[in-house]
Structures are given as C-alpha cells and as structure tokens.
Design an enzyme around this catalytic site. Structure first.
Site: not given
Length: 254
Positions: A108, A128
């Site tokens: 990210e 995740e």
C-alpha cells in the site's frame, strides 16, 4: 531522525530509507509518524524536488508490525495515514524503490507513490485476508486503478503474491532492475524528473490524479485553475527562452 528512518540527500532528490531489516522493515506507529514528519520537511524544502522511499536489508516493507499490533500499536500517522504516506502523499513526486517483499501495508505504501521501480525478483501482495484483516490503507482502492480489475480482485480475495515481472507486464511497475539495483534505477528516474520545471511537475501530478474523478463535461474547466497559472509563470518564460537560446533552463519555482 531515528536510525529506523534514514534521510539521504542526492542533489535535488531525497531518499527515505526504512531501516528495520530485522523485521523486514515492518511498520510501527513511531516509524509512521517519523516518515510523515520527513515528508512534511521535504515538502517545505525548496531544494528537494523528488523523493524516493525504499527499504533496507533487501526488502521494501512487510506491512504492519504484527507484534506491535498485538500490543495495541497502530502504524498510522493521524494526518498522512498508514506509514506516514498512504492517505496524504506529498505534492512532490515520490518513487518507490522496491527490493524483496512489498506486501500488505508495504504494498500500500508503494501504491501511494507516483512511480515504482522494482528488482525483478521483488514480490507484491495484499495478504490481509489471510490474517482476518482488510487492506484498508488504500490498497483495495488503488489496486484496481493500477491493474486490470479481475487481477486486482484475485489478489484482494486470495492474498496471493504478484511477481515484479508480471507487475511490470501489467504496467504496475515503471522499471525493472537487477536485484540490488532498484534504488540506483529509481535515482536515475528521479534525477530525470528533477530536471524539469518544479511548478509544472507538481501541477501535472495533481491533474493526472484529480482528473480521474472529474466529469467529462467539466474536465477543462477544472484543469484551468491548475494549469493556467503555470503558463504565466516565470519558469514558463524561462523554458521558452532556454529553448530559443539552446541552453539548459534555470528553474526558479515561480
């Protein structure tokens, strides 16, 4: 700055080097706030035109430090978000120089940058879902704007990794480098950007990003207040004079 974040000057380019190699540069709250403070300082520094963020020890960033997370620590800056970057990237261009793993929040971070240079054996991913989490630091929103929809969806739902070579073939990576050479190639790209007129570079970055959500019938009207002042700047006149005089321009940022 902490030894966990090293700021390295390279002329008009600044390198932000995350240095937690013992944890694959996993992000902590303290480190996130220090990165945010470093970006604030670089934004205010007229001698800095481009930033490069990279990691030490053969990896970019393995995301959130899970050990710190279990103790209640979140790797967010209150203004700039995860890693001090993802929710409010700098107005100046920033390049990710990726070696090894750029996964979870580390991916990210890279997605929040304007350009990515990666070693050809680097790996990207949003794992995740494998940890009962959601990639909420911009990954799920930015990824389908950088990759084909179905490939982005596959990565989001499986947590599988994407090789640098496939990322390059899909247009996610700007340059592929030999292992250990990502930073060197990123610095070459940064130096090329730093040669250009700084006001024009920042305005161009802003237009590219913001125009993605502009209605078609309003695009030129919304672009005008960003682009028109650049055309009337001293740097625009200097660029024309330098071309006519067959010399390198001397930008003054005004």
């Amino acid at each position: 700055m902490s030894e966990e974040l090293q700021i390295e000057p390279h002329g008009p380019v600044r390198v932000l080097r995350i240095s937690r190699p013992q944890a694959r540069n996993a992000m902590t709250g303290t480190l996130a706030r220090r990165i945010a403070a470093a970006i604030d300082a670089l934004e205010a520094d007229d001698t800095c035109r481009v930033a490069v963020i990279t990691g030490d020890g053969g990896h970019f960033c393995a995301g959130m430090d899970l050990k710190a997370f279990t103790q209640g620590e979140l790797p967010w800056d209150p203004v700039r978000g995860f890693g001090g970057l993802t929710e409010r990237p700098p107005a100046k261009p920033i390049i990710a120089a990726v070696e090894g793993y750029a996964v979870a929040g580390g991916f990210e971070l890279a997605l929040a940058c304007d350009l990515i240079v990666a070693a050809d054996n680097a790996q990207f991913g949003l794992p995740e879902v494998r940890r009962g989490l959601v990639a909420s630091a911009g990954g799920l929103m930015r990824l389908p704007r950088r990759l084909p929809y179905f490939l982005a969806m596959e990565m989001a739902l499986t947590g599988d990794l994407l090789s640098a070579e496939r990322a390059w073939s899909q247009g996610l990576v700007n340059r592929l480098a030999a292992p250990g050479e990502a930073l060197a190639q990123a610095l070459q790209l940064a130096a090329r950007i730093a040669e250009q007129a700084p006001l024009a570079v920042r305005a161009s970055k802003r237009i590219v990003i913001e125009s993605a959500t502009w209605p078609a019938d309003e695009m030129f009207a919304r672009q005008a207040p960003l682009a028109d002042p650049i055309g009337h700047s001293a740097d625009a006149l200097e660029g024309a004079r330098a071309f006519a005089e067959k010399r390198a321009p001397v930008w003054r940022g005004r």
